[in-house]
Design a protein around this motif. Sequence first.
Motif, PDB file in Angstrom:
ATOM      1  N   GLY A 174      -4.172   8.244  -4.506  1.00  0.00           N
ATOM      2  CA  GLY A 174      -3.106   8.713  -3.437  1.00  0.00           C
ATOM      3  C   GLY A 174      -1.883   8.035  -3.375  1.00  0.00           C
ATOM      4  O   GLY A 174      -0.771   8.480  -3.108  1.00  0.00           O
ATOM      5  N   LEU A 175      -1.704   6.271  -3.159  1.00  0.00           N
ATOM      6  CA  LEU A 175      -0.670   5.463  -3.148  1.00  0.00           C
ATOM      7  C   LEU A 175       0.281   5.631  -4.943  1.00  0.00           C
ATOM      8  O   LEU A 175       1.220   5.548  -4.179  1.00  0.00           O
ATOM      9  CB  LEU A 175      -1.346   4.307  -3.015  1.00  0.00           C
ATOM     10  CG  LEU A 175      -1.705   3.696  -1.474  1.00  0.00           C
ATOM     11  CD1 LEU A 175      -2.396   2.539  -1.504  1.00  0.00           C
ATOM     12  CD2 LEU A 175      -0.480   3.848  -0.868  1.00  0.00           C
ATOM     13  N   CYS A 176      -0.591   6.125  -5.291  1.00  0.00           N
ATOM     14  CA  CYS A 176      -0.014   6.545  -6.913  1.00  0.00           C
ATOM     15  C   CYS A 176       0.718   7.205  -7.154  1.00  0.00           C
ATOM     16  O   CYS A 176       1.787   7.583  -7.330  1.00  0.00           O
ATOM     17  CB  CYS A 176      -1.133   6.159  -8.419  1.00  0.00           C
ATOM     18  SG  CYS A 176      -1.753   4.434  -8.632  1.00  0.00           S
ATOM     19  N   GLN A 177       0.284   8.328  -6.242  1.00  0.00           N
ATOM     20  CA  GLN A 177       1.484   9.883  -6.013  1.00  0.00           C
ATOM     21  C   GLN A 177       2.070   9.850  -5.019  1.00  0.00           C
ATOM     22  O   GLN A 177       3.277  10.959  -5.602  1.00  0.00           O
ATOM     23  CB  GLN A 177       0.091  11.123  -5.710  1.00  0.00           C
ATOM     24  CG  GLN A 177      -0.799  11.310  -6.459  1.00  0.00           C
ATOM     25  CD  GLN A 177      -0.685  12.643  -8.160  1.00  0.00           C
ATOM     26  OE1 GLN A 177       0.292  12.965  -7.947  1.00  0.00           O
ATOM     27  NE2 GLN A 177      -1.551  11.448  -9.394  1.00  0.00           N
ATOM     28  N   ASP A 178       1.845   9.121  -4.222  1.00  0.00           N
ATOM     29  CA  ASP A 178       3.255   8.469  -3.268  1.00  0.00           C
ATOM     30  C   ASP A 178       4.030   7.713  -4.250  1.00  0.00           C
ATOM     31  O   ASP A 178       5.179   7.129  -2.970  1.00  0.00           O
ATOM     32  CB  ASP A 178       2.656   8.216  -2.172  1.00  0.00           C
ATOM     33  CG  ASP A 178       3.678   8.699  -0.718  1.00  0.00           C
ATOM     34  OD1 ASP A 178       3.706  10.026  -0.720  1.00  0.00           O
ATOM     35  OD2 ASP A 178       3.677   7.669   0.182  1.00  0.00           O
ATOM     36  N   GLY A 179       4.060   6.661  -5.087  1.00  0.00           N
ATOM     37  CA  GLY A 179       4.653   6.440  -5.863  1.00  0.00           C
ATOM     38  C   GLY A 179       4.972   4.738  -5.436  1.00  0.00           C
ATOM     39  O   GLY A 179       5.885   3.899  -5.787  1.00  0.00           O
ATOM     40  N   ASP A 180       3.698   4.700  -4.335  1.00  0.00           N
ATOM     41  CA  ASP A 180       3.636   2.672  -4.051  1.00  0.00           C
ATOM     42  C   ASP A 180       2.701   2.803  -5.068  1.00  0.00           C
ATOM     43  O   ASP A 180       1.768   1.744  -4.675  1.00  0.00           O
ATOM     44  CB  ASP A 180       3.619   3.022  -2.701  1.00  0.00           C
ATOM     45  CG  ASP A 180       2.978   1.674  -1.868  1.00  0.00           C
ATOM     46  OD1 ASP A 180       3.315   0.656  -2.754  1.00  0.00           O
ATOM     47  OD2 ASP A 180       2.900   1.656  -1.146  1.00  0.00           O
ATOM     48  N   VAL A 181       3.191   2.256  -6.273  1.00  0.00           N
ATOM     49  CA  VAL A 181       2.145   1.384  -7.062  1.00  0.00           C
ATOM     50  C   VAL A 181       1.752   0.414  -6.967  1.00  0.00           C
ATOM     51  O   VAL A 181       0.732  -0.600  -7.409  1.00  0.00           O
ATOM     52  CB  VAL A 181       2.805   1.372  -8.724  1.00  0.00           C
ATOM     53  CG1 VAL A 181       1.757   1.090  -9.338  1.00  0.00           C
ATOM     54  CG2 VAL A 181       3.109   2.604  -9.463  1.00  0.00           C
ATOM     55  N   ASP A 182       2.836  -1.009  -6.100  1.00  0.00           N
ATOM     56  CA  ASP A 182       2.325  -2.201  -5.998  1.00  0.00           C
ATOM     57  C   ASP A 182       1.186  -2.552  -4.836  1.00  0.00           C
ATOM     58  O   ASP A 182       0.396  -2.974  -5.029  1.00  0.00           O
ATOM     59  CB  ASP A 182       4.101  -2.777  -4.975  1.00  0.00           C
ATOM     60  CG  ASP A 182       4.530  -2.621  -5.634  1.00  0.00           C
ATOM     61  OD1 ASP A 182       4.218  -3.241  -7.505  1.00  0.00           O
ATOM     62  OD2 ASP A 182       5.742  -2.794  -5.940  1.00  0.00           O
ATOM     63  N   ARG A 183       1.605  -1.121  -3.888  1.00  0.00           N
ATOM     64  CA  ARG A 183       0.270  -1.087  -3.044  1.00  0.00           C
ATOM     65  C   ARG A 183      -1.399  -1.037  -3.430  1.00  0.00           C
ATOM     66  O   ARG A 183      -2.291  -1.585  -2.890  1.00  0.00           O
ATOM     67  CB  ARG A 183       0.511  -0.032  -1.297  1.00  0.00           C
ATOM     68  CG  ARG A 183      -0.144  -0.142  -0.338  1.00  0.00           C
ATOM     69  CD  ARG A 183      -0.189   0.492   1.145  1.00  0.00           C
ATOM     70  NE  ARG A 183      -1.108  -0.071   1.412  1.00  0.00           N
ATOM     71  CZ  ARG A 183      -1.459   0.864   2.199  1.00  0.00           C
ATOM     72  NH1 ARG A 183      -0.552   2.058   3.084  1.00  0.00           N
ATOM     73  NH2 ARG A 183      -2.131   1.250   3.247  1.00  0.00           N
ATOM     74  N   ALA A 184      -1.217  -0.245  -4.431  1.00  0.00           N
ATOM     75  CA  ALA A 184      -2.246   0.591  -5.177  1.00  0.00           C
ATOM     76  C   ALA A 184      -3.026  -0.854  -6.089  1.00  0.00           C
ATOM     77  O   ALA A 184      -4.692  -0.537  -5.951  1.00  0.00           O
ATOM     78  CB  ALA A 184      -1.918   1.896  -5.861  1.00  0.00           C
ATOM     79  N   MET A 185      -2.296  -1.288  -6.481  1.00  0.00           N
ATOM     80  CA  MET A 185      -3.077  -2.664  -6.811  1.00  0.00           C
ATOM     81  C   MET A 185      -3.001  -3.755  -6.079  1.00  0.00           C
ATOM     82  O   MET A 185      -3.962  -4.130  -6.072  1.00  0.00           O
ATOM     83  CB  MET A 185      -1.456  -3.530  -8.128  1.00  0.00           C
ATOM     84  CG  MET A 185      -1.081  -2.728  -9.220  1.00  0.00           C
ATOM     85  SD  MET A 185      -2.291  -2.152 -10.316  1.00  0.00           S
ATOM     86  CE  MET A 185      -2.607  -4.806 -10.301  1.00  0.00           C
ATOM     87  N   ALA A 186      -3.110  -3.395  -4.621  1.00  0.00           N
ATOM     88  CA  ALA A 186      -3.065  -4.431  -4.091  1.00  0.00           C
ATOM     89  C   ALA A 186      -4.420  -3.209  -3.161  1.00  0.00           C
ATOM     90  O   ALA A 186      -5.153  -4.648  -2.825  1.00  0.00           O
ATOM     91  CB  ALA A 186      -1.932  -4.450  -2.368  1.00  0.00           C
ATOM     92  N   VAL A 187      -5.060  -2.852  -3.027  1.00  0.00           N
ATOM     93  CA  VAL A 187      -6.259  -2.417  -2.421  1.00  0.00           C
ATOM     94  C   VAL A 187      -6.838  -2.301  -3.956  1.00  0.00           C
ATOM     95  O   VAL A 187      -7.969  -2.929  -3.110  1.00  0.00           O
ATOM     96  CB  VAL A 187      -5.673  -0.577  -2.520  1.00  0.00           C
ATOM     97  CG1 VAL A 187      -7.432   0.023  -2.349  1.00  0.00           C
ATOM     98  CG2 VAL A 187      -5.224  -0.085  -1.553  1.00  0.00           C
ATOM     99  N   TYR A 188      -6.880  -2.210  -4.982  1.00  0.00           N
ATOM    100  CA  TYR A 188      -7.538  -2.563  -5.456  1.00  0.00           C
ATOM    101  C   TYR A 188      -7.930  -3.910  -6.147  1.00  0.00           C
ATOM    102  O   TYR A 188      -9.876  -4.630  -5.762  1.00  0.00           O
ATOM    103  CB  TYR A 188      -6.824  -2.160  -7.420  1.00  0.00           C
ATOM    104  CG  TYR A 188      -7.798  -2.755  -8.563  1.00  0.00           C
ATOM    105  CD1 TYR A 188      -9.468  -2.577  -9.113  1.00  0.00           C
ATOM    106  CD2 TYR A 188      -6.788  -4.074  -9.133  1.00  0.00           C
ATOM    107  CE1 TYR A 188      -9.902  -2.679 -10.753  1.00  0.00           C
ATOM    108  CE2 TYR A 188      -7.358  -4.467 -10.413  1.00  0.00           C
ATOM    109  CZ  TYR A 188      -9.192  -4.352 -11.190  1.00  0.00           C
ATOM    110  OH  TYR A 188      -8.869  -4.751 -11.740  1.00  0.00           O
ATOM    111  N   VAL A 189      -7.222  -5.173  -5.629  1.00  0.00           N
ATOM    112  CA  VAL A 189      -6.856  -6.648  -5.874  1.00  0.00           C
ATOM    113  C   VAL A 189      -8.503  -6.790  -4.620  1.00  0.00           C
ATOM    114  O   VAL A 189      -9.342  -7.464  -4.550  1.00  0.00           O
ATOM    115  CB  VAL A 189      -6.124  -7.312  -5.468  1.00  0.00           C
ATOM    116  CG1 VAL A 189      -6.744  -8.501  -5.112  1.00  0.00           C
ATOM    117  CG2 VAL A 189      -5.555  -6.993  -6.653  1.00  0.00           C
ATOM    118  N   LYS A 190      -8.171  -5.883  -3.426  1.00  0.00           N
ATOM    119  CA  LYS A 190      -9.099  -6.067  -1.987  1.00  0.00           C
ATOM    120  C   LYS A 190     -10.782  -5.300  -2.313  1.00  0.00           C
ATOM    121  O   LYS A 190     -11.594  -6.130  -1.522  1.00  0.00           O
ATOM    122  CB  LYS A 190      -8.106  -5.039  -0.581  1.00  0.00           C
ATOM    123  CG  LYS A 190      -8.672  -5.372   0.674  1.00  0.00           C
ATOM    124  CD  LYS A 190      -8.130  -4.382   1.568  1.00  0.00           C
ATOM    125  CE  LYS A 190      -8.945  -4.532   2.646  1.00  0.00           C
ATOM    126  NZ  LYS A 190      -8.418  -3.815   3.914  1.00  0.00           N
TER     127      LYS A 190
END
Length: 759
Positions: free
Chosen positions: A365-381
């Motif tokens: 969802g975050l990647c589709q929304d263009g928020d790749v940085d937060r997507a990476m943060a979710v992955y790390v979390k």
Amino acid sequence: MGRSVLPKHVAAVVKHQKNPLTALEMFNSVKREDGFKHTLLTYKYMIDKLGFHGNFEEMENLLLEMRMDVDDSLLEGVYIGVMRNYGRRGKVQEAVDVFERMDFYNCEPTVLSYNTIMNILVEYGYFSQVHKVYMRMRNKGIVPDVYTFVIRIKSFCRTRRPHVALRLLKNMPSQGFEPNAVAYCTVIAGFYEENHNVEAYELFDEMLGMGISSDIATFNKLIHTLCKKGNVRESEKLFNKVLKRGVPPNLFTFNMFIQGLCRKGAISEAISLLDSLGREDLTPDVVTYNTLICGLCKNSKVVEAEYYLHKMVNEGLEPDGFSYNAVIDGYCKAGMISSADKILNDAIFKGFVPDEFTYCSLINGLCQDGDVDRAMAVYVKALEKGLKPSIVLYNTLIKGLSQKGLILQALQLMNEMSESGCCPDMWTYNIVINGLCKMGCVSDANNLVNDAISKGYIPDIFTFNTLIDGYCKQLKMENAIEILNTMWSHGVTPDVITYNSLLNGLCKAAKSEDVMETFKMMIEKRCVPNIITYSILGESLCKAHKITEAFNLLEEMENKGLTLDTVAFGTLINGFCNSGDLDGAYQLFRRMEDQYKISHTTATYNIMINAFSEKLNFYMAEKLFHGMSEKGCPPDNYTYRIMIDSFCKTGGINSGYCLLLENIDKGFIPSLSTIGWVINCLCVDHRVHEAVGIVHLMVQKGIVPEVVNTIFEADKREVASPKIVVEDLLKKSHITYYAYELLFDGIRDKKLLKKKASK
């Protein structure tokens, strides 16, 4: 424990103990009691408990112990239970091994054991092995029972041979067995799976006519087949017949109906059915709500899904991981990430532990929304929370990065996978290859394929289709054909998508002879063309001015049983127009609806309106324009552009001006060239006030150069914007210098009038 402890007491404790290892500990401790010895009953309960929970190592150890304490000839029931537990977990080979060892341990398999292993083989698609086991059973002189026939019937239905299954059903009485409801319903379901609805319904009537009435569990399996296909109406017909026979529905029946209604998009009916459960003295459970919640999310009704999530809590039910994940995923797919976060936080507070699916939904969802940085943060979390890195998690993030063109980061993540002990698969490579091709870096994608092959990965049909499509879009047809030849050397057979990509590339490159040669090769290779294939052929023939041959394709498509669509007709109509045969195009346009009963679309109207406009037949263009809305085809931005340009060409500036305002009012953004044309005509007609009004309307609707948005002070932006818009129109040659001067003066005069009025 005292000596009063009996085997039946131990069996009861084992049966009701939820934790299998705790049960095993108790089972072993009782052996130390004087005078106590485990029996077949206690061993069977303990082995079943371990097998059911997947503790297979402990189960096998206990089997060894049991063989020393219990007569081998009595153990068939235990072995059948072990096979079933292996089967439930998909461990088919282990189940087969147990069956094969029975003879070795002096336990002669009966028809019950043969039925068990055959049923497991059918469930996992080992149909040829089923027949071998059956023949072995017959060779040993073991007589089949009714259940044997049902298993063989199921095998024929699973291999899409319901008519063979029907012959076996009809043959049962001659073998001394009367068909039961399970046998009949299995064949009926097989017919429905293959869309032989009439034969299925007649067989159902025959079953009832013979006085064979199914119980609700058997009937539910039949309903499940239909609802899975979204054929709820047929399910209702059968349900009403069974209901008259006194077979009451249970909650599972209604759950399947709700699932079927959701699959066909009948959400309001599914909700009504859930609400009616109380009248049937049934109470919805978690599965009922989950079915509806999942259906709502898949039909883009996530807010309603959240409502039912809260409703189930209010009714005393506890949502499970599926409930929360369905709503979280629904919000993520809808781009409503904040709502997904809210649900997740609430769920965690109630004890829910996010799993791989949860994190993948958020990342996607975050990647589709263009928020790749937060997507990476979710992955790390996720990793910090102890989630083990998996191929699914990595592929989700790599896909998100690739879709946003961040190929270097995607490749870096691929390298990290191996370091974390999770090797990429071919799908990982396919994701990045697809991303490279969409960016136009097809050569780099090809190099990546070669890299994958060198590392031992085997490219699949998706890999090759992606490369061929990428080269075809760049009209590098030699490279595309080279990839096609490579497919054969890797044992991958081109499919209809492969050939369609190739045909489309050749068509765009205006190589009509090569198109027909490739089509012939496609037929020779026994690849069945589809409606898209014929649409491409039609376009190619039209480009080569072979209109008659293109028109003949319609008849060929019908003869092949293909359903004609608007794309096929649009291609041919456009071909007639491009060849200058407007009469032929209009006749085909009319026949499309009158003869072939295919509704027009805005796109087909646009083709005809544009063609008539280019030939200066504005009467017909205007007639079609005014009639299209009545046919359910509202004009789009392109339609307005054609009509506005047409009116401006013929001096009908009043109509052109009104259509431009209507176009903007409907939320469309006209092209600057169209706006400029109207402004030029108004200025020539000395209607400067209206031309200036268009400029101010552009400012109001945000149709302005980017530089306007850099002016942060509202007052300055209001003053400067109209001038910037006019200068931009002149700079891009959309208005004449004459119009520019009039507009500049008009904007200044309007500004002075505004100042005067404010005083």
